[in-house]
Design a protein around this motif. Structure first.
Motif, short mmCIF file in Angstrom:
data_model
loop_
_atom_site.label_atom_id
_atom_site.label_comp_id
_atom_site.label_asym_id
_atom_site.label_seq_id
_atom_site.Cartn_x
_atom_site.Cartn_y
_atom_site.Cartn_z
N ALA A 1 30.62 28.27 43.72
CA ALA A 1 30.27 29.61 44.19
C ALA A 1 31.47 30.36 44.76
O ALA A 1 31.49 31.59 44.77
CB ALA A 1 29.18 29.51 45.26
N VAL A 2 32.49 29.63 45.21
CA VAL A 2 33.71 30.27 45.71
C VAL A 2 34.67 30.59 44.56
O VAL A 2 35.23 31.69 44.48
CB VAL A 2 34.42 29.37 46.74
N VAL A 3 34.84 29.62 43.66
CA VAL A 3 35.86 29.74 42.61
C VAL A 3 35.40 30.60 41.44
O VAL A 3 36.14 31.45 40.93
CB VAL A 3 36.28 28.34 42.11
N SER A 4 34.15 30.38 40.99
CA SER A 4 33.73 31.01 39.74
C SER A 4 33.68 32.55 39.78
O SER A 4 34.08 33.18 38.80
CB SER A 4 32.37 30.45 39.30
N PRO A 5 33.23 33.19 40.86
CA PRO A 5 33.23 34.66 40.83
C PRO A 5 34.62 35.24 40.59
O PRO A 5 34.77 36.20 39.82
CB PRO A 5 32.70 35.05 42.22
N LEU A 6 35.62 34.66 41.23
CA LEU A 6 36.99 35.16 41.08
C LEU A 6 37.54 34.82 39.69
O LEU A 6 38.20 35.66 39.06
CB LEU A 6 37.89 34.58 42.17
N ALA A 7 37.25 33.60 39.21
CA ALA A 7 37.73 33.22 37.88
C ALA A 7 37.09 34.10 36.81
O ALA A 7 37.79 34.61 35.91
CB ALA A 7 37.40 31.74 37.62
N HIS A 8 35.79 34.32 36.90
CA HIS A 8 35.11 35.16 35.92
C HIS A 8 35.63 36.60 35.97
O HIS A 8 35.83 37.24 34.93
CB HIS A 8 33.60 35.16 36.19
N GLY A 9 35.82 37.11 37.18
CA GLY A 9 36.32 38.47 37.32
C GLY A 9 37.71 38.64 36.75
O GLY A 9 38.01 39.66 36.11
N LEU A 10 38.57 37.65 36.96
CA LEU A 10 39.94 37.75 36.44
C LEU A 10 39.96 37.65 34.92
O LEU A 10 40.77 38.33 34.26
CB LEU A 10 40.80 36.65 37.07
N ILE A 11 39.10 36.81 34.36
CA ILE A 11 39.00 36.74 32.89
C ILE A 11 38.57 38.10 32.34
O ILE A 11 39.12 38.61 31.36
CB ILE A 11 38.02 35.64 32.46
N ALA A 12 37.56 38.70 32.98
CA ALA A 12 37.07 40.01 32.54
C ALA A 12 38.14 41.09 32.72
O ALA A 12 38.25 42.00 31.89
CB ALA A 12 35.81 40.39 33.31
N PHE A 13 38.94 40.99 33.78
CA PHE A 13 40.02 41.96 33.98
C PHE A 13 41.02 41.86 32.83
O PHE A 13 41.47 42.88 32.30
CB PHE A 13 40.72 41.70 35.32
N GLY A 14 41.36 40.64 32.45
CA GLY A 14 42.27 40.46 31.32
C GLY A 14 41.68 40.98 30.02
O GLY A 14 42.38 41.62 29.22
N LEU A 15 40.39 40.75 29.82
CA LEU A 15 39.71 41.27 28.64
C LEU A 15 39.70 42.80 28.67
O LEU A 15 39.91 43.46 27.64
CB LEU A 15 38.28 40.73 28.59
N GLY A 16 39.46 43.37 29.86
CA GLY A 16 39.48 44.82 29.99
C GLY A 16 40.85 45.41 29.71
O GLY A 16 40.96 46.51 29.15
N TYR A 17 41.90 44.67 30.08
CA TYR A 17 43.26 45.14 29.80
C TYR A 17 43.50 45.23 28.29
O TYR A 17 44.12 46.18 27.81
CB TYR A 17 44.28 44.21 30.45
N LEU A 18 42.98 44.24 27.56
CA LEU A 18 43.10 44.29 26.11
C LEU A 18 42.33 45.49 25.55
O LEU A 18 42.80 46.15 24.61
CB LEU A 18 42.56 43.00 25.49
N LEU A 19 41.17 45.78 26.13
CA LEU A 19 40.41 46.96 25.71
C LEU A 19 41.19 48.24 26.02
O LEU A 19 41.16 49.21 25.25
CB LEU A 19 39.06 47.00 26.43
N HIS A 20 41.89 48.24 27.14
CA HIS A 20 42.72 49.40 27.51
C HIS A 20 43.80 49.64 26.45
O HIS A 20 44.04 50.78 26.04
CB HIS A 20 43.35 49.16 28.88
N LEU A 21 44.43 48.56 26.02
CA LEU A 21 45.47 48.69 25.00
C LEU A 21 44.89 49.14 23.66
O LEU A 21 45.52 49.91 22.93
CB LEU A 21 46.20 47.35 24.82
#
Length: 338
Positions: free
Chosen positions: A245-265
């Motif tokens: 519950a501590v690790v997964s929210p941040l890990a999931h959010g960072l993965i999505a941020f990276g995916l969003g960056y690819l969408l930005h490009l």
């Protein structure tokens, strides 16, 4: 170093923001055993209003948007919802002392979306004057429903294999229909349809929008009280749930941020949209998920999946996740400075 400094500055500021302040306030009064009791009807009304506001605004924006611009972000949200469930199925479920059905239900809850966390992020983005496509929050169901459906399907497949009932398959159509009929998604989809097909601008600007922040503060207070009350529940199950519950929210959010960056490009997806996508991925369902999973996976322990989500996952997502993604957006894109 710059990222760390900006993150810590935002974290301090976040503790002064109404959303987190009311969340912490609720936890404190629960810790002092206050007799304050907010009726369930008020909670349901606040949730309804928040989701209607998000849905109407999303519908208004979709009406004016280029649907081609929404295609890849929509696919990305479906991917994230499913990926989070699969990650939980093949990490949390393999840890000692963790029952498979409990792990799958927990992963399903963290793959689905928290309306309150999403609303808190939208308020902060607006306060920082960071642009995001208004239709991005309306992608909520594209992450929420696939995550819940996949979790239920995986649980049923696990039960079939365990009990030797290979011929019995989960009814995916029934699962999707039940999810769509849930109170949270019904309110969101109703608002989306009204914004898309009618002209609700006056009632939106005169009623739903002005009440948004006040109702969010009430919802955060209620969630703070419930978060503290459920701390005892998570102590009864394996400690791995607390770690998850501590690790997964941040890990999931960072993965999505990276995916969003690819969408930005690829498409010019806005930095604010990336933050919203990360917040949705880093949140865990507090409205639609628990009743859906209770009904569909009755053998799973609610203390495991609801306790880890409400008492730890949501505070982490709001207090740490949102400022982290905003700090990343500042470093990567230079938005939201000052």
């Amino acid at each position: 170093m710059e990222l760390l400094v900006d993150f810590l500055a935002r974290l301090v500021t976040q503790f002064q923001s109404p959303a987190l302040a009311f969340l912490i306030g609720g936890m404190l009064i629960a810790a002092f055993r206050s007799k304050l009791d907010i009726p369930d009807a008020i909670y349901k009304f606040a949730v309804f209003m928040l989701l209607m506001r998000i849905g109407i605004e999303g519908g208004l924006e979709i009406r004016e948007a280029n649907l081609a611009d929404m295609l890849l972000p929509g696919i990305a949200t479906v991917f994230m919802g499913c990926a989070i469930v699969l990650i939980g199925r093949f990490t949390l479920a393999l840890l000692p002392g963790v029952k498979t059905e409990d792990a799958i239900a927990t992963a399903g809850l963290f793959g689905a979306v928290s309306a309150s966390t999403l609303a808190a992020a939208m308020v902060l983005l607006e306060e920082d004057d960071i642009f995001y496509e208004a239709w991005v929050p309306a992608l909520y169901p594209f992450m929420d429903i696939p995550a819940l459906v996949l979790a239920i399907v995986l649980a049923n497949l696990y039960f079939a294999k365990r009990d030797g009932e290979a011929g019995e398959r989960p009814k995916i159509g029934v699962i999707i229909a039940d999810s769509l009929r849930g109170s949270a998604l019904s309110a969101l989809l109703l608002g989306l349809a009204l914004g898309l097909l009618t002209r609700p601008e006056q009632v939106f600007e005169g009623f739903y929008d002005p009440l948004f922040r006040g109702l969010l503060s009430i919802l955060m207070l209620i969630m703070g009280i419930e978060a503290y009350q459920r701390l005892n529940e998570i102590r009864k199950v394996a400690h791995w749930y607390a770690v998850y519950a501590v690790v997964s929210p941040l890990a999931h959010g960072l993965i999505a941020f990276g995916l969003g960056y690819l969408l930005h490009l690829a498409t010019g997806f806005s930095p604010g949209g990336i933050v919203v996508l990360a917040v949705m991925a880093g949140s865990s369902s507090d409205i639609s998920g628990p009743p859906t999973l209770r009904a569909a996976i009755p053998s799973a322990n609610p203390s495991a999946y609801i306790g880890s989500s409400t008492s730890i996952g949501t505070p982490v997502a709001i207090a740490i996740g949102i400022p982290l993604y905003l700090a990343l957006a500042q470093i990567v894109f230079g938005v939201g400075a000052g």
